[in-house]
Design an enzyme around this catalytic site. Structure first.
Site, PDB file in Angstrom:
ATOM      1  N   CYS A 135       0.862  -1.182   0.000  1.00 27.99           N
ATOM      2  CA  CYS A 135       0.000   0.000   0.000  1.00 27.99           C
ATOM      3  C   CYS A 135       0.900   1.235   0.000  1.00 27.99           C
ATOM      4  CB  CYS A 135      -0.976  -0.019   1.179  1.00 27.99           C
ATOM      5  SG  CYS A 135      -0.189  -0.029   2.808  1.00 27.99           S
ATOM      6  N   ASP A 174      -7.939   3.921   0.953  1.00 25.80           N
ATOM      7  CA  ASP A 174      -6.944   4.412   1.909  1.00 25.80           C
ATOM      8  C   ASP A 174      -7.680   4.900   3.166  1.00 25.80           C
ATOM      9  OD1 ASP A 174      -5.183   5.907   3.374  1.00 25.80           O
ATOM     10  OD2 ASP A 174      -4.370   7.006   1.662  1.00 25.80           O
ATOM     11  N   CYS A 187      -1.427   0.840   7.416  1.00 23.77           N
ATOM     12  CA  CYS A 187      -2.864   0.552   7.568  1.00 23.77           C
ATOM     13  C   CYS A 187      -3.279  -0.716   6.819  1.00 23.77           C
ATOM     14  CB  CYS A 187      -3.712   1.725   7.059  1.00 23.77           C
ATOM     15  SG  CYS A 187      -3.480   3.253   7.990  1.00 23.77           S
ATOM     16  N   ARG A 188      -3.317  -0.653   5.476  1.00 24.34           N
ATOM     17  CA  ARG A 188      -3.880  -1.755   4.683  1.00 24.34           C
ATOM     18  C   ARG A 188      -2.945  -2.953   4.551  1.00 24.34           C
ATOM     19  NH1 ARG A 188      -5.102   2.053  -0.316  1.00 24.34           N
ATOM     20  NH2 ARG A 188      -3.262   3.009   0.643  1.00 24.34           N
ATOM     21  N   SER A 189      -1.708  -2.721   4.099  1.00 22.94           N
ATOM     22  CA  SER A 189      -0.864  -3.887   3.784  1.00 22.94           C
ATOM     23  C   SER A 189      -0.412  -4.691   5.014  1.00 22.94           C
ATOM     24  CB  SER A 189       0.313  -3.510   2.877  1.00 22.94           C
ATOM     25  OG  SER A 189       1.161  -2.571   3.468  1.00 22.94           O
ATOM     26  N   ASN A 194       2.305   1.434   4.350  1.00 24.24           N
ATOM     27  CA  ASN A 194       2.649   0.174   5.047  1.00 24.24           C
ATOM     28  C   ASN A 194       2.362   0.264   6.552  1.00 24.24           C
ATOM     29  OD1 ASN A 194       5.552  -1.958   5.657  1.00 24.24           O
ATOM     30  ND2 ASN A 194       3.498  -2.575   5.166  1.00 24.24           N
TER      31      ASN A 194
HETATM   32  P1  4NP Z   1      -1.749   2.768   4.074  1.00 18.47           P
HETATM   33  O1  4NP Z   1      -2.404   4.113   4.641  1.00 18.47           O
HETATM   34  O2  4NP Z   1      -1.209   3.114   2.714  1.00 18.47           O
HETATM   35  O3  4NP Z   1      -2.893   1.821   4.027  1.00 18.47           O
HETATM   36  O4  4NP Z   1      -0.666   2.376   5.066  1.00 18.47           O
HETATM   37  C1  4NP Z   1      -1.725   5.326   4.697  1.00 18.47           C
HETATM   38  C2  4NP Z   1      -0.829   5.573   5.732  1.00 18.47           C
HETATM   39  C3  4NP Z   1      -0.184   6.789   5.796  1.00 18.47           C
HETATM   40  C4  4NP Z   1      -0.436   7.764   4.829  1.00 18.47           C
HETATM   41  C5  4NP Z   1      -1.322   7.491   3.799  1.00 18.47           C
HETATM   42  C6  4NP Z   1      -1.960   6.273   3.731  1.00 18.47           C
HETATM   43  N1  4NP Z   1       0.206   9.018   4.909  1.00 18.47           N
HETATM   44  O5  4NP Z   1      -0.162   9.931   4.125  1.00 18.47           O
HETATM   45  O6  4NP Z   1       1.107   9.205   5.736  1.00 18.47           O
END
Ligand code: 4NP
Length: 153
Positions: A11, A121, A16-18, A14
């Site tokens: 994602c 996201d 939240c989702r992955s 790294n």
């Molecule tokens: P992820 O979510 O891609 O599912 O881990 C996010 C975590 C952090 C950010 C964006 C999405 N960020 O903008 O810092």
């Protein structure tokens, strides 16, 4: 599909989702008796070394899965090429991954039982509800992915 021994879930951050996908994938592989190398990474380096988002940890825990020990890392074009399959959570991740890896190993999570939908996201979600929904999407898609892998392995 070719024989799959190692899967990387990717994602943006790294956190939240992955990591949630990694936790679910490890749990399901164990339950289904599949011997797979499983990891996750982010296309950005914004959260290197950080634990997963507390809401991802909580949703996983509520489903009997511990992801609290995982640490964020950035995808690596050289080392991560050893994975047979690189699974993008959304279309932006998919496009970003095509800069590093050949098209035949990068796939979209939403193409497994989710009618092509992106895993949204959830970073700016306020509560747990969105994370619960993401858990359900990932659980369904990873089971479907494993069905396909099992047919060919
Ligand atoms: P992820 O979510 O891609 O599912 O881990 C996010 C975590 C952090 C950010 C964006 C999405 N960020 O903008 O810092």
């Amino acid at each position: 599909m070719k024989k799959i021994n190692a899967i990387l879930f990717v994602c943006l951050g790294n956190i939240c989702r992955s990591p949630l996908a990694e936790g679910i994938a490890r749990d399901l592989a164990q339950k289904r008796g599949m011997d797979l190398k499983i990891d996750s990474a982010g296309t950005s380096g914004w959260h290197i070394g950080e634990s997963p988002d507390s809401r991802s940890i909580e949703v996983a825990k509520n489903n009997g899965i511990d992801i609290s020990y995982l640490k964020g890392r950035k995808v690596n074009a050289y080392n991560d090429d050893s994975f047979d399959l690189i699974v993008a959570m959304d279309r932006q991740n998919y496009q970003d991954l095509l800069r590093f890896f050949s098209k035949d190993k990068v796939v979209l999570m939403g193409d497994y039982g989710l009618e092509g939908r992106d895993i949204p996201d959830p970073y700016h979600y306020r509560d747990l509800e969105g994370f619960k929904k993401i858990y359900e999407m990932l659980y369904l898609a990873i089971n479907r992915l494993y069905d396909e892998i099992s047919e060919c392995n």
